[in-house]
Design a protein around this motif. Structure first.
Motif, PDB file in Angstrom:
ATOM      1  N   HIS A  87     -17.070 -30.721   4.151  1.00 34.35           N
ATOM      2  CA  HIS A  87     -17.829 -31.883   3.689  1.00 34.35           C
ATOM      3  C   HIS A  87     -16.933 -32.714   2.790  1.00 34.35           C
ATOM      4  O   HIS A  87     -16.264 -32.206   1.915  1.00 34.35           O
ATOM      5  CB  HIS A  87     -19.088 -31.446   2.913  1.00 34.35           C
ATOM      6  N   ARG A  90     -20.314 -24.241   6.997  1.00 32.94           N
ATOM      7  CA  ARG A  90     -21.410 -25.085   6.516  1.00 32.94           C
ATOM      8  C   ARG A  90     -22.016 -24.533   5.234  1.00 32.94           C
ATOM      9  O   ARG A  90     -22.271 -25.255   4.289  1.00 32.94           O
ATOM     10  CB  ARG A  90     -22.477 -25.235   7.590  1.00 32.94           C
ATOM     11  N   SER A  91     -22.237 -23.228   5.207  1.00 29.91           N
ATOM     12  CA  SER A  91     -22.887 -22.645   4.036  1.00 29.91           C
ATOM     13  C   SER A  91     -21.976 -22.640   2.803  1.00 29.91           C
ATOM     14  O   SER A  91     -22.455 -22.652   1.684  1.00 29.91           O
ATOM     15  CB  SER A  91     -23.383 -21.234   4.343  1.00 29.91           C
ATOM     16  N   SER A  92     -20.663 -22.675   3.019  1.00 30.34           N
ATOM     17  CA  SER A  92     -19.742 -22.706   1.878  1.00 30.34           C
ATOM     18  C   SER A  92     -19.464 -24.130   1.422  1.00 30.34           C
ATOM     19  O   SER A  92     -18.801 -24.339   0.408  1.00 30.34           O
ATOM     20  CB  SER A  92     -18.419 -22.019   2.239  1.00 30.34           C
ATOM     21  N   GLY A  93     -19.935 -25.103   2.200  1.00 30.28           N
ATOM     22  CA  GLY A  93     -19.691 -26.493   1.846  1.00 30.28           C
ATOM     23  C   GLY A  93     -18.350 -27.003   2.318  1.00 30.28           C
ATOM     24  O   GLY A  93     -18.009 -28.138   2.089  1.00 30.28           O
ATOM     25  N   SER A 136     -21.034 -21.622  10.945  1.00 32.35           N
ATOM     26  CA  SER A 136     -22.132 -21.363  10.020  1.00 32.35           C
ATOM     27  C   SER A 136     -21.591 -21.037   8.623  1.00 32.35           C
ATOM     28  O   SER A 136     -22.098 -21.539   7.623  1.00 32.35           O
ATOM     29  CB  SER A 136     -22.974 -20.210  10.554  1.00 32.35           C
ATOM     30  N   ARG A 137     -20.554 -20.219   8.550  1.00 33.71           N
ATOM     31  CA  ARG A 137     -19.958 -19.875   7.255  1.00 33.71           C
ATOM     32  C   ARG A 137     -19.356 -21.112   6.593  1.00 33.71           C
ATOM     33  O   ARG A 137     -19.468 -21.291   5.390  1.00 33.71           O
ATOM     34  CB  ARG A 137     -18.909 -18.779   7.408  1.00 33.71           C
TER      35      ARG A 137
END
Length: 87
Positions: free
Chosen positions: A86, A80-83, A77-78
């Motif tokens: 990607h 994903r939220s920090s990008g 989750s961390r």
């Protein structure tokens, strides 16, 4: 995995770390395993190994399978939220 030779559990019956249930004697066994881990000099390395190799049973690095799954979900989750991750 040289760190394994320094683990507090090297002289402990491995069965201790793999209780067959989550209640009653299994819960007592799990807590006993976590006590062994509590004073281990390589606890962090053990936990990281368990997470990286996706160990889905037993106590590793002082955490049981439920606790490791929650930690793993939190890490994803961390990320994903920090990008991170990607392209």
């Amino acid at each position: 995995m040289e760190w394994m030779h320094r683990a507090a559990c090297t002289d402990t019956d491995p069965e201790l770390f793999f209780p067959v249930s989550t209640e009653g004697p299994g819960a007592v066994q799990r807590e006993e395993a976590k006590r062994v881990c509590a004073g281990c000099p390589v606890r962090a390395e053990c936990l990281e190994y368990a997470l990286e190799s996706k160990q889905n049973s037993g106590v590793w690095g002082g955490l049981d399978e439920r606790e490791r799954a929650a930690l793993h979900r939190g890490r994803r989750s961390r990320l994903r939220s920090s990008g991170a991750g990607h392209h």
